[in-house]
Design an enzyme around this catalytic site. Sequence first.
Site, mmCIF file in Angstrom:
data_model
loop_
_atom_site.group_PDB
_atom_site.id
_atom_site.type_symbol
_atom_site.label_atom_id
_atom_site.label_comp_id
_atom_site.label_asym_id
_atom_site.label_seq_id
_atom_site.Cartn_x
_atom_site.Cartn_y
_atom_site.Cartn_z
ATOM 1 N N GLY A 1 0.849 -1.189 0.000
ATOM 2 C CA GLY A 1 0.000 0.000 0.000
ATOM 3 C C GLY A 1 0.882 1.236 0.000
ATOM 4 N N ALA B 1 1.658 2.759 3.509
ATOM 5 C CA ALA B 1 2.493 1.883 4.332
ATOM 6 C C ALA B 1 3.915 1.822 3.793
ATOM 7 C CB ALA B 1 1.878 0.484 4.387
ATOM 8 N N ALA C 1 7.700 -0.733 -5.515
ATOM 9 C CA ALA C 1 7.793 0.235 -4.416
ATOM 10 C C ALA C 1 8.772 1.361 -4.681
ATOM 11 C CB ALA C 1 8.178 -0.483 -3.124
ATOM 12 N N ALA C 2 9.237 1.503 -5.910
ATOM 13 C CA ALA C 2 10.261 2.507 -6.197
ATOM 14 C C ALA C 2 9.761 3.920 -5.907
ATOM 15 C CB ALA C 2 10.731 2.394 -7.641
ATOM 16 N N GLY C 3 8.584 4.256 -6.419
ATOM 17 C CA GLY C 3 8.037 5.592 -6.204
ATOM 18 C C GLY C 3 7.747 5.870 -4.749
ATOM 19 N N ASP C 4 7.236 4.875 -4.039
ATOM 20 C CA ASP C 4 6.935 5.055 -2.612
ATOM 21 C C ASP C 4 8.205 5.185 -1.788
ATOM 22 O OD1 ASP C 4 4.234 4.877 -3.187
ATOM 23 O OD2 ASP C 4 4.152 2.719 -2.812
#
Length: 298
Positions: free
Chosen positions: A39, A42, A228-231
Amino acid sequence: MADVVVVGSANVDLVLPVQRIPRPGETVLASGLSRGPGGKGANQAVAAARAGASTAFVASLGADESGELLRTALTESGVDLSLVSTTSTPTGTAIITVAADGENSIVVAPSANAELALSAEALSAIRSAKVVLAQLEIPFPTVQAAAEASSYFVLNAAPAAELSDELLAQVDLLVVNETEAEAVGGLLLDRVPAAVITLGAEGAVILTRGAAEVRVPGVPVEVVDTTAAGDTFCGVLAATLAAASTSSANTGSVTVGDLTNAVRRANVAASLSVKTAGAIPSVPHGENIDARAAEVYL
């Protein structure tokens, strides 16, 4: 109180490795199935905490096994969950197809995320935080309320959406990729004082009113999974900006130099994240980020 407060979504990710992302109407076979915590909210909270910031997470989880999975993963990463609410609605779920070249396609069922609202305690934490970070997998009124209560508000406008003038008026820093920048509409610096446009392997561009454009080049890396790179970028950016603050009281002031240094560190962190499969499992720790940054930015 936490230096960074992340207001956002929490999902359990169902990940399907495929040779390539299916075209509309096409069926492809996956080589496996994995389940793990994720998410956007998260992921970003974990990234901020692992990057060294005291981090609190404002989110809504179901009273189910998926919620417990997320609580465990976040707690183990050092994220403060005292502001996470529990609902009878199931925890959010994301179905992610990951192609052999690392690209992905994601469908999210928001579920409990759609019920997220800000409690008095959450608003108090937001007001005292050095940096508040939010995304768009939660209700827009909640994002607006967080923005209005923040001293320095970073909005990662993802998933892509057209944003109201009322919300953008509260944004101190907008973080978008090229697709999301188009969805926001208009000239970015006419709507927000500063923006970072992420360009994937090409790095990022920093735009600020009254200053020259700054380009931060990409970091070459062998890509396994970009989920998850951008997050990771956003969470590490928030943590680094918080660390650059010169006052425990929130001035809401970030210099171009602070922002450039934060984007460089976030860029390196994102490049490390794509080397590992999964969302939260791929988020790097601060010591690894800084060691790699020292090699990249000699």
